[in-house]
Design a protein around this motif. Structure first.
Motif, PDB file in Angstrom:
ATOM      1  N   MET A   1      32.334  48.711  20.904  1.00 59.95           N
ATOM      2  CA  MET A   1      33.230  49.627  21.582  1.00 59.95           C
ATOM      3  C   MET A   1      32.383  50.786  22.113  1.00 59.95           C
ATOM      4  SD  MET A   1      36.516  51.683  20.005  1.00 59.95           S
ATOM      5  CE  MET A   1      37.375  50.207  19.601  1.00 59.95           C
ATOM      6  N   ASP A   2      32.485  51.039  23.424  1.00 62.79           N
ATOM      7  CA  ASP A   2      31.708  52.136  23.987  1.00 62.79           C
ATOM      8  C   ASP A   2      32.465  53.459  23.836  1.00 62.79           C
ATOM      9  OD1 ASP A   2      33.626  52.276  26.006  1.00 62.79           O
ATOM     10  OD2 ASP A   2      32.423  51.187  27.461  1.00 62.79           O
ATOM     11  N   ALA A   3      31.828  54.555  24.235  1.00 63.21           N
ATOM     12  CA  ALA A   3      32.396  55.900  24.049  1.00 63.21           C
ATOM     13  C   ALA A   3      33.733  56.055  24.780  1.00 63.21           C
ATOM     14  CB  ALA A   3      31.409  56.957  24.520  1.00 63.21           C
ATOM     15  N   MET A   4      33.849  55.468  25.963  1.00 68.63           N
ATOM     16  CA  MET A   4      35.088  55.581  26.744  1.00 68.63           C
ATOM     17  C   MET A   4      36.243  54.884  26.033  1.00 68.63           C
ATOM     18  SD  MET A   4      36.350  56.825  29.491  1.00 68.63           S
ATOM     19  CE  MET A   4      36.119  56.662  31.217  1.00 68.63           C
ATOM     20  N   GLU A   5      35.987  53.679  25.520  1.00 65.83           N
ATOM     21  CA  GLU A   5      37.026  52.956  24.791  1.00 65.83           C
ATOM     22  C   GLU A   5      37.418  53.704  23.524  1.00 65.83           C
ATOM     23  OE1 GLU A   5      36.218  48.295  25.853  1.00 65.83           O
ATOM     24  OE2 GLU A   5      34.860  49.291  24.446  1.00 65.83           O
ATOM     25  N   ARG A   6      36.443  54.312  22.863  1.00 69.48           N
ATOM     26  CA  ARG A   6      36.712  55.073  21.645  1.00 69.48           C
ATOM     27  C   ARG A   6      37.623  56.265  21.954  1.00 69.48           C
ATOM     28  NH1 ARG A   6      34.146  55.180  16.620  1.00 69.48           N
ATOM     29  NH2 ARG A   6      32.720  53.635  17.440  1.00 69.48           N
TER      30      ARG A   6
END
Length: 95
Positions: A1-6
């Motif tokens: 999970m990347d920062a945007m999804e987080r």
């Protein structure tokens, strides 16, 4: 999970935690602390009276809302998580 999804998921997580009952929060903490495996947890079926008590409303109110349930050994039983989801979807207010 990347920062945007987080970032996208965090408001959902906080909302779910805010809506969780004490029992559900206890289970979540046990899972996060590694003391309980999610696959080992089976949510219990509850009576309408038990669900109403945990939500802080009268059983007749819950019955009037026609919450979804199951027939277990010829008796109506409910899963607290499903009742909470139903209440949220219908815009009802519990406690």
């Amino acid at each position: 999970m990347d920062a945007m999804e987080r970032e996208d998921i965090m408001p959902r997580v906080f909302r779910a935690l805010a809506d969780a009952t004490e029992d559900q929060l206890d289970i979540i903490l046990q899972i996060l602390e590694g003391n309980l495996c999610p696959a080992d947890y089976v949510e219990p079926y509850l009576t309408l009276k038990d669900v109403a008590s945990r939500l802080g409303i009268h059983a007749s109110t819950l019955a009037r809302w026609n919450v979804p349930g199951y027939c277990v050994n010829g008796r109506a039983r409910y899963l607290l998580s499903e009742v909470n989801s139903y209440i949220r979807e219908k815009g009802r207010r519990a406690s």
